[in-house]
Design a protein around this motif. Structure first.
Motif, PDB file in Angstrom:
ATOM      1  N   VAL A 171       0.857  -1.179   0.000  1.00 51.09           N
ATOM      2  CA  VAL A 171       0.000   0.000   0.000  1.00 51.09           C
ATOM      3  C   VAL A 171       0.892   1.228   0.000  1.00 51.09           C
ATOM      4  CG1 VAL A 171      -0.084   0.018   2.533  1.00 51.09           C
ATOM      5  CG2 VAL A 171      -1.876   1.169   1.255  1.00 51.09           C
TER       6      VAL A 171
ATOM      7  N   PHE B  90       1.968   5.539  -1.344  1.00 50.99           N
ATOM      8  CA  PHE B  90       2.001   6.688  -2.235  1.00 50.99           C
ATOM      9  C   PHE B  90       3.329   6.843  -2.945  1.00 50.99           C
ATOM     10  CE2 PHE B  90      -1.196   7.194   0.941  1.00 50.99           C
ATOM     11  CZ  PHE B  90      -2.264   7.721   0.243  1.00 50.99           C
ATOM     12  N   VAL B  91       4.349   6.138  -2.462  1.00 48.25           N
ATOM     13  CA  VAL B  91       5.677   6.279  -3.046  1.00 48.25           C
ATOM     14  C   VAL B  91       6.199   4.902  -3.433  1.00 48.25           C
ATOM     15  CG1 VAL B  91       8.043   7.078  -2.645  1.00 48.25           C
ATOM     16  CG2 VAL B  91       6.128   8.324  -1.629  1.00 48.25           C
TER      17      VAL B  91
ATOM     18  N   SER C  83       5.347  10.530   1.459  1.00 48.60           N
ATOM     19  CA  SER C  83       3.980  10.001   1.512  1.00 48.60           C
ATOM     20  C   SER C  83       3.051  10.980   2.221  1.00 48.60           C
ATOM     21  CB  SER C  83       3.957   8.665   2.269  1.00 48.60           C
ATOM     22  OG  SER C  83       4.749   7.709   1.619  1.00 48.60           O
TER      23      SER C  83
ATOM     24  N   ILE D 208      -4.911   7.218   6.483  1.00 48.08           N
ATOM     25  CA  ILE D 208      -4.865   7.195   5.011  1.00 48.08           C
ATOM     26  C   ILE D 208      -3.535   6.609   4.536  1.00 48.08           C
ATOM     27  CG2 ILE D 208      -4.849   8.662   2.942  1.00 48.08           C
ATOM     28  CD1 ILE D 208      -6.781  10.560   4.536  1.00 48.08           C
ATOM     29  N   HIS D 209      -2.472   6.915   5.260  1.00 48.82           N
ATOM     30  CA  HIS D 209      -1.144   6.398   4.923  1.00 48.82           C
ATOM     31  C   HIS D 209      -1.128   4.871   4.933  1.00 48.82           C
ATOM     32  CE1 HIS D 209       3.101   5.344   6.149  1.00 48.82           C
ATOM     33  NE2 HIS D 209       3.340   6.121   5.122  1.00 48.82           N
ATOM     34  N   THR D 210      -1.867   4.273   5.825  1.00 49.91           N
ATOM     35  CA  THR D 210      -1.841   2.810   5.999  1.00 49.91           C
ATOM     36  C   THR D 210      -2.834   2.085   5.090  1.00 49.91           C
ATOM     37  OG1 THR D 210      -1.489   1.186   7.776  1.00 49.91           O
ATOM     38  CG2 THR D 210      -3.550   2.373   7.844  1.00 49.91           C
ATOM     39  N   THR D 211      -3.721   2.844   4.453  1.00 49.77           N
ATOM     40  CA  THR D 211      -4.760   2.230   3.614  1.00 49.77           C
ATOM     41  C   THR D 211      -4.774   2.765   2.180  1.00 49.77           C
ATOM     42  OG1 THR D 211      -6.290   3.961   4.296  1.00 49.77           O
ATOM     43  CG2 THR D 211      -6.367   1.879   5.544  1.00 49.77           C
ATOM     44  N   ALA D 212      -4.173   3.948   1.963  1.00 48.56           N
ATOM     45  CA  ALA D 212      -4.298   4.661   0.685  1.00 48.56           C
ATOM     46  C   ALA D 212      -5.768   4.899   0.347  1.00 48.56           C
ATOM     47  CB  ALA D 212      -3.583   3.924  -0.445  1.00 48.56           C
TER      48      ALA D 212
END
Lengths: 214, 214
Positions: free
Chosen positions: A162, A164-165, B14, B39-43
């Protein structure tokens, strides 16, 4: 308060709801079992659209599990999510090498992620043939590199990091290898999703019967 | 292959992306730190819309953490996701009682979930004041019941069970108690989300500085 308290009833009803809301799909029953379990663990139906399973990947994983291969995860969270009863039934192990002191030391000295070094550590044992990556794109890039160097022989790589990068890119890179894979395209995935896929494969390896999980 | 390999750069980038895509929100900085970590852990940006934090909940949690309270999770997966370095810094423990033989035995004999019995077990130690429920709605119902019976004194209940049977209802029930809470309305949540909220609170307790996590 009145609510369902029986674990098996809760799980059965959950899967009924998921299948009903999914409607008709052009999936095999095995694919359906994997994808519904991903949705079960996230309540996120977008996994129906972003999951991609390479031809033969499920069969390769099931065969490997039945012959006692071992499973490697990139995080302790994914490892903790794997169904222990199923592992015991097959007599197989699940490992995560991220907390080994030597992994931490090497990562620190090279300035790379522990997840990458942990995958190198996993390549030491040829029984490690199912790799589940739910968190670190770098672990997935490293697996691809280890495969190119013929240092691992994966039955399947569950590539669902999971983030963003690098997550999207790592999964795309995996698609262009000869490694059998189960991936989620784009940003979504997670340690919970990785564990769900492993558990679905374990259920499938157990003659395809899906049993209640508490 | 060229990709970001430094854990701190990956995390920093991120969070930059998440904040940019979120745009302006009417949240406090502390609320922002919690929701961006979810949100970081799930996108999954829907957590921005479904997360609800009761007034004073964050402050109560931070105060409790700084005075050394203990954390209880409903699953080993959530427990495994809690940042160990932060726990060590505060000298606090995180427990999950679901695998205790006596928990399993009681659950089996009563025909209820192990998660419920595990919450009863947690009520034995008054230091247990932060409860993180990412999986079992039944655990959340049980916590509400234990609170009504004055058997627990939670600083905060992180109520983010995921699922199709009881999850939405359990979270709604928690909203109508006097317990400070952090919840996700509806079906979504998860062990990973529960761990992310705990980690955000630990970061906030550590003077609000957010440090890179590998």
């Amino acid at each position: 308060m009145t609510f369902l308290k029986s674990p098996s009833s809760i799980e059965q009803k959950s899967f009924e709801i998921i299948r009903k809301e999914l409607g008709q799909r052009s999936w095999t029953e095995a694919e359906t079992r994997i994808i519904t379990r991903m949705i079960h663990t996230t309540a996120d139906f977008t996994f129906a659209d972003i999951t991609e399973i390479s031809p033969g990947a499920i069969e390769a994983a099931v065969t490997a599990l039945r012959s006692g291969c071992h499973i490697v995860t990139d995080t302790n969270m994914a490892k903790a999510g794997v169904n222990r009863n199923m592992l015991e039934r097959f007599g197989i192990g699940v490992s995560c090498f991220i907390d080994l002191p030597e992994v931490e030391e090497t990562a620190r000295s090279l300035g790379i992620t522990r997840a990458m070094v942990a995958m190198r550590a996993a390549s030491d044992d040829p029984r490690n043939r199912i790799f589940a990556v739910g968190n670190a794109p770098t672990a997935l890039f490293e697996l691809i590199s280890l495969h190119e160097q013929q240092m691992i022989n994966p039955a399947v790589v569950i590539g669902v990091p999971v983030g963003f990068v690098g997550a999207t890119e790592a999964k795309e890179a995996l698609r262009h290898t000869s490694i059998p894979y189960i991936i989620t395209r784009g940003r979504k995935g997670g340690s919970n999703v990785a564990a769900a896929v492993v558990n679905a494969l374990l259920h499938l390896a157990s003659n395809g019967e899906v049993e209640p999980q508490v």
